[in-house]
Design a protein around this motif. Structure first.
Motif, PDB file in Angstrom:
ATOM      1  N   VAL A 167     -15.088  11.673 -13.640  1.00  0.00           N
ATOM      2  CA  VAL A 167     -15.722  12.234 -12.450  1.00  0.00           C
ATOM      3  C   VAL A 167     -15.971  11.086 -11.478  1.00  0.00           C
ATOM      4  O   VAL A 167     -16.545  10.061 -11.852  1.00  0.00           O
ATOM      5  N   TYR A 168     -15.543  11.262 -10.244  1.00  0.00           N
ATOM      6  CA  TYR A 168     -15.598  10.193  -9.258  1.00  0.00           C
ATOM      7  C   TYR A 168     -16.553  10.545  -8.119  1.00  0.00           C
ATOM      8  O   TYR A 168     -16.992  11.687  -7.982  1.00  0.00           O
ATOM      9  N   GLU A 169     -16.809   9.548  -7.281  1.00  0.00           N
ATOM     10  CA  GLU A 169     -17.600   9.808  -6.078  1.00  0.00           C
ATOM     11  C   GLU A 169     -16.700  10.208  -4.911  1.00  0.00           C
ATOM     12  O   GLU A 169     -17.163  10.803  -3.939  1.00  0.00           O
ATOM     13  N   GLY A 170     -15.432   9.891  -5.014  1.00  0.00           N
ATOM     14  CA  GLY A 170     -14.514  10.264  -3.947  1.00  0.00           C
ATOM     15  C   GLY A 170     -13.074  10.033  -4.351  1.00  0.00           C
ATOM     16  O   GLY A 170     -12.787   9.449  -5.402  1.00  0.00           O
ATOM     17  N   VAL A 171     -12.158  10.490  -3.522  1.00  0.00           N
ATOM     18  CA  VAL A 171     -10.733  10.262  -3.736  1.00  0.00           C
ATOM     19  C   VAL A 171     -10.069  10.119  -2.372  1.00  0.00           C
ATOM     20  O   VAL A 171     -10.486  10.756  -1.393  1.00  0.00           O
ATOM     21  N   VAL A 172      -9.069   9.256  -2.299  1.00  0.00           N
ATOM     22  CA  VAL A 172      -8.276   9.099  -1.084  1.00  0.00           C
ATOM     23  C   VAL A 172      -6.871   9.610  -1.374  1.00  0.00           C
ATOM     24  O   VAL A 172      -6.173   9.071  -2.235  1.00  0.00           O
ATOM     25  N   LEU A 173      -6.479  10.668  -0.689  1.00  0.00           N
ATOM     26  CA  LEU A 173      -5.122  11.199  -0.789  1.00  0.00           C
ATOM     27  C   LEU A 173      -4.298  10.502   0.290  1.00  0.00           C
ATOM     28  O   LEU A 173      -4.621  10.592   1.476  1.00  0.00           O
ATOM     29  N   ARG A 174      -3.253   9.806  -0.115  1.00  0.00           N
ATOM     30  CA  ARG A 174      -2.521   8.943   0.823  1.00  0.00           C
ATOM     31  C   ARG A 174      -1.070   9.389   0.955  1.00  0.00           C
ATOM     32  O   ARG A 174      -0.392   9.642  -0.043  1.00  0.00           O
ATOM     33  N   THR A 175      -0.608   9.477   2.189  1.00  0.00           N
ATOM     34  CA  THR A 175       0.778   9.866   2.431  1.00  0.00           C
ATOM     35  C   THR A 175       1.330   9.133   3.648  1.00  0.00           C
ATOM     36  O   THR A 175       0.585   8.494   4.402  1.00  0.00           O
ATOM     37  N   GLU A 176       2.638   9.225   3.819  1.00  0.00           N
ATOM     38  CA  GLU A 176       3.315   8.658   4.983  1.00  0.00           C
ATOM     39  C   GLU A 176       3.752   9.800   5.889  1.00  0.00           C
ATOM     40  O   GLU A 176       4.370  10.765   5.438  1.00  0.00           O
ATOM     41  N   THR A 177       3.421   9.692   7.166  1.00  0.00           N
ATOM     42  CA  THR A 177       3.823  10.692   8.142  1.00  0.00           C
ATOM     43  C   THR A 177       4.722  10.038   9.186  1.00  0.00           C
ATOM     44  O   THR A 177       4.903   8.811   9.185  1.00  0.00           O
ATOM     45  N   ALA A 178       5.263  10.841  10.078  1.00  0.00           N
ATOM     46  CA  ALA A 178       6.116  10.302  11.137  1.00  0.00           C
ATOM     47  C   ALA A 178       5.348   9.319  12.013  1.00  0.00           C
ATOM     48  O   ALA A 178       5.923   8.386  12.581  1.00  0.00           O
ATOM     49  N   GLY A 179       4.034   9.514  12.103  1.00  0.00           N
ATOM     50  CA  GLY A 179       3.209   8.633  12.918  1.00  0.00           C
ATOM     51  C   GLY A 179       2.653   7.439  12.173  1.00  0.00           C
ATOM     52  O   GLY A 179       1.905   6.643  12.742  1.00  0.00           O
ATOM     53  N   GLY A 180       2.977   7.323  10.889  1.00  0.00           N
ATOM     54  CA  GLY A 180       2.479   6.206  10.102  1.00  0.00           C
ATOM     55  C   GLY A 180       1.695   6.685   8.893  1.00  0.00           C
ATOM     56  O   GLY A 180       1.613   7.890   8.617  1.00  0.00           O
ATOM     57  N   PRO A 181       1.095   5.758   8.151  1.00  0.00           N
ATOM     58  CA  PRO A 181       0.331   6.139   6.953  1.00  0.00           C
ATOM     59  C   PRO A 181      -0.918   6.938   7.317  1.00  0.00           C
ATOM     60  O   PRO A 181      -1.517   6.734   8.374  1.00  0.00           O
ATOM     61  N   LEU A 182      -1.286   7.852   6.434  1.00  0.00           N
ATOM     62  CA  LEU A 182      -2.465   8.688   6.655  1.00  0.00           C
ATOM     63  C   LEU A 182      -3.264   8.779   5.365  1.00  0.00           C
ATOM     64  O   LEU A 182      -2.712   9.079   4.305  1.00  0.00           O
ATOM     65  N   ASP A 183      -4.565   8.516   5.446  1.00  0.00           N
ATOM     66  CA  ASP A 183      -5.475   8.676   4.314  1.00  0.00           C
ATOM     67  C   ASP A 183      -6.348   9.905   4.537  1.00  0.00           C
ATOM     68  O   ASP A 183      -6.902  10.092   5.628  1.00  0.00           O
ATOM     69  N   ILE A 184      -6.466  10.729   3.506  1.00  0.00           N
ATOM     70  CA  ILE A 184      -7.383  11.873   3.526  1.00  0.00           C
ATOM     71  C   ILE A 184      -8.504  11.553   2.546  1.00  0.00           C
ATOM     72  O   ILE A 184      -8.309  11.543   1.332  1.00  0.00           O
ATOM     73  N   PHE A 185      -9.667  11.259   3.079  1.00  0.00           N
ATOM     74  CA  PHE A 185     -10.814  10.804   2.297  1.00  0.00           C
ATOM     75  C   PHE A 185     -11.661  12.016   1.913  1.00  0.00           C
ATOM     76  O   PHE A 185     -12.222  12.695   2.777  1.00  0.00           O
ATOM     77  N   CYS A 186     -11.740  12.289   0.616  1.00  0.00           N
ATOM     78  CA  CYS A 186     -12.473  13.452   0.116  1.00  0.00           C
ATOM     79  C   CYS A 186     -13.692  12.997  -0.680  1.00  0.00           C
ATOM     80  O   CYS A 186     -13.563  12.232  -1.643  1.00  0.00           O
ATOM     81  N   THR A 187     -14.864  13.467  -0.299  1.00  0.00           N
ATOM     82  CA  THR A 187     -16.091  13.174  -1.031  1.00  0.00           C
ATOM     83  C   THR A 187     -17.078  14.302  -0.771  1.00  0.00           C
ATOM     84  O   THR A 187     -16.849  15.144   0.103  1.00  0.00           O
TER      85      THR A 187
END
Length: 272
Positions: A167-187
């Motif tokens: 069990v965590y305090e958060g997670v970062v979902l990371r992907t590459e898009t046409a505009g560059g890297p994108l992090d989705i920070f979930c907490t």
């Protein structure tokens, strides 16, 4: 008749009492807490959270938050929603989604773990299906903070999920898009808010006074979920913090209120 009358008489005084003795979201504290957590996750501090890469076009995630599974009594806000939740889990599991649980999944301020685990065995069984295929990320909130600080947490979770359940305090979902890297920070979103992040009065009031009263009167003023002023302030602070972060989206729960950048014309006029 007596219960209805008492409910009407006591609701506002109880809300005022809770608001008076609880703290308020503070910009500096909220900003610092979110920044610190994000930095820890990005630096690979595993106990805080994960960085999970995914493909932009094929990654599939379903995010739930604030189920507040209780003891299947008058204070259990989840019980009426359980059929819909189970149907959703069945659908998303069949479609191969990863389940992200953003915290307050279990209402452990008002209930003991054994009560919740017995009352909602079917729900834990459905969540276990995601866990069995390595597609379940569980994050703690303020009402299930026990998963972060109880020495027996691992034992409790193994009893319903079969194997170790981090069990965590958060997670970062990371992907590459046409505009560059994108992090989705979930907490969960309670970080830096003393009302929910370690405030002794909130915990005492909910566990010892409000839970029995709520069960009898069947009303539920969560803070900040029920306090429109408080949750609006907290939402504003979370939004302002996320808006200042480059290439990052923030996804939280906690306030039980949807907040998006896109506003209606009336909402924009209201903010002016």
């Amino acid at each position: 008749m007596i219960k209805r009358t008492l409910r009407k008489l006591l609701l506002k005084p109880v809300l005022r009492l809770s608001a008076r003795y609880s703290s308020r979201p503070d910009r500096k504290r909220v900003f610092a807490a979110l920044s610190k957590l994000l930095d820890c996750i990005r630096k690979g501090k595993y106990k805080k959270g994960l960085v999970l890469p995914f493909e932009e076009k094929t990654g599939k995630f379903i995010i739930f938050s604030d189920q507040h599974k209780g003891g299947r009594n008058g204070a259990d806000d989840f019980a009426n929603c359980e059929p819909a939740y189970l149907a959703a889990l069945d659908h998303y599991n069949a479609e191969g989604y990863t389940l992200v649980d953003l915290g307050d999944s279990e209402e452990l301020w008002e209930n003991g773990w054994l009560t919740v685990s017995k009352a909602h065995a079917a729900t834990f069984g459905r969540e276990k299906k995601f866990h069995d295929r390595g597609a379940f990320i569980k994050i703690f909130g303020n009402h299930d903070l026990q998963w972060d600080n109880d020495p027996l947490a691992a034992v409790y979770l193994r009893s319903v999920y079969g194997t170790e359940m981090p069990v965590y305090e958060g997670v970062v979902l990371r992907t590459e898009t046409a505009g560059g890297p994108l992090d989705i920070f979930c907490t969960h979103g309670h970080q830096g808010d003393e009302v929910s992040d370690g405030n002794w009065f909130s915990k005492f009031f909910v566990a010892r006074i409000w839970a029995p009263l709520q069960s009898w009167l069947a009303i539920n003023p969560n803070t900040p979920a029920y306090d429109t002023t408080l949750k609006t302030l907290h939402n504003t602070l979370m939004y302002e913090w996320s808006a200042a972060q480059p290439r990052l989206l923030l996804v939280t729960g906690h306030t039980h209120q949807p907040v998006f950048e896109s506003l209606t014309h009336i909402e924009r006029l209201y903010r002016q």
